[in-house]
Design a protein around this motif. Sequence first.
Motif, PDB file in Angstrom:
ATOM      1  N   CYS A  33     149.546   9.967  23.194  1.00  0.00           N
ATOM      2  CA  CYS A  33     149.140   8.803  22.462  1.00  0.00           C
ATOM      3  C   CYS A  33     149.124   8.517  21.015  1.00  0.00           C
ATOM      4  CB  CYS A  33     147.659   8.340  23.165  1.00  0.00           C
ATOM      5  SG  CYS A  33     147.382   7.959  25.025  1.00  0.00           S
ATOM      6  N   VAL A  64     146.352   0.569  24.031  1.00  0.00           N
ATOM      7  CA  VAL A  64     147.091   1.977  24.550  1.00  0.00           C
ATOM      8  C   VAL A  64     147.426   1.658  26.160  1.00  0.00           C
ATOM      9  CG1 VAL A  64     146.861   4.251  24.735  1.00  0.00           C
ATOM     10  CG2 VAL A  64     145.894   3.319  22.918  1.00  0.00           C
ATOM     11  N   THR A  92     152.633   8.125  20.373  1.00  0.00           N
ATOM     12  CA  THR A  92     153.445   6.836  20.874  1.00  0.00           C
ATOM     13  C   THR A  92     152.656   6.048  19.734  1.00  0.00           C
ATOM     14  OG1 THR A  92     153.176   7.764  23.266  1.00  0.00           O
ATOM     15  CG2 THR A  92     153.572   5.320  22.916  1.00  0.00           C
ATOM     16  N   TYR A  93     151.377   5.828  19.678  1.00  0.00           N
ATOM     17  CA  TYR A  93     150.754   4.945  18.833  1.00  0.00           C
ATOM     18  C   TYR A  93     150.351   5.329  17.370  1.00  0.00           C
ATOM     19  CZ  TYR A  93     150.493   2.508  23.386  1.00  0.00           C
ATOM     20  OH  TYR A  93     150.935   2.093  24.300  1.00  0.00           O
ATOM     21  N   GLN A 140     149.752   3.833  14.682  1.00  0.00           N
ATOM     22  CA  GLN A 140     148.917   2.868  14.213  1.00  0.00           C
ATOM     23  C   GLN A 140     147.497   3.407  14.371  1.00  0.00           C
ATOM     24  OE1 GLN A 140     151.171   2.281  16.574  1.00  0.00           O
ATOM     25  NE2 GLN A 140     152.327   0.636  15.947  1.00  0.00           N
ATOM     26  N   GLN A 162     144.936  -2.021  18.702  1.00  0.00           N
ATOM     27  CA  GLN A 162     145.859  -1.383  19.427  1.00  0.00           C
ATOM     28  C   GLN A 162     145.399  -1.254  20.819  1.00  0.00           C
ATOM     29  OE1 GLN A 162     148.967   0.007  18.230  1.00  0.00           O
ATOM     30  NE2 GLN A 162     148.942  -0.026  20.541  1.00  0.00           N
ATOM     31  N   ILE A 208     140.280  -1.115  19.698  1.00  0.00           N
ATOM     32  CA  ILE A 208     141.058  -0.322  20.526  1.00  0.00           C
ATOM     33  C   ILE A 208     140.813  -0.598  22.032  1.00  0.00           C
ATOM     34  CG2 ILE A 208     139.923   1.748  20.235  1.00  0.00           C
ATOM     35  CD1 ILE A 208     142.467   3.310  20.680  1.00  0.00           C
TER      36      ILE A 208
END
Length: 249
Positions: free
Chosen positions: A237, A46, A240-241, A243, A44, A14
């Motif tokens: 966050c 961000v 939004t993510y 995952q 991911q 990340i």
Amino acid sequence: MSYANLLPEDTLVITIAINGYGFLYQRNIASQRRYAQRNHYHYQAVTRPYYSPLGMEVAWLKLHLIRYALLSGYKQVLFVDADAYIQPQCPPLSEAVQDGYSIYAARGYSDRVNSGVLLLLSSPESIAFLDRVISMRDKAIPDSDDVGWGENGHVIHCLKDEPSFFELSNKWNNNSDPGLADYIRHFSAGPLRQRYQFSRPAKALFICLKLANGIRRRLAAHDLNVTVELDKLAQQCLTTYPQLNHTHR
């Protein structure tokens, strides 16, 4: 946790690149994504929201998201700053992990731990460490540990007496030696910063966004509560993510 039982899909790589840094460091982010793909890790970046009033204190967000990812089921999380480039020769994380340790970082050019690259394995010790650092955000630390902003000084301070910490070779986080055959080259504030070549369109877009964000901060008519804003940003966050939650990988 036995590393032998860890599957590649249980690993999250990340980075955080909000406030326009996703535009500025596109090349680095692409290198991180390629590394994750080569090793079959989840990745991911961000990059949203494009604006946060926290400014540089956004750096604290990494601890919140690492903690959430580990608690959601990921067995290991590698955090890499957006201004860090992962080299094609970077080995899988199994080459960094040592028996009996669940927290990994390397020293930077200041000869103190640099939190731009953090590897944490899922364990009670790693979660307790994250909780400790986060809980100390408003507390003073010794001048010898302080870096002036963000979470790095608190990480330095809390790792000094952390038995689960293993110090990595600076190949895993090189922000000082341009001649080193490194795995991760970190263009942070230091000797390597001037060696990073920004693309003109990305830099122009970043500058415009930075100016716009500066105007928004000046128009805000209230004192900023960093702890409250961090909690809000972390929740944003996670929405939004999805995952970042292992069950949504």
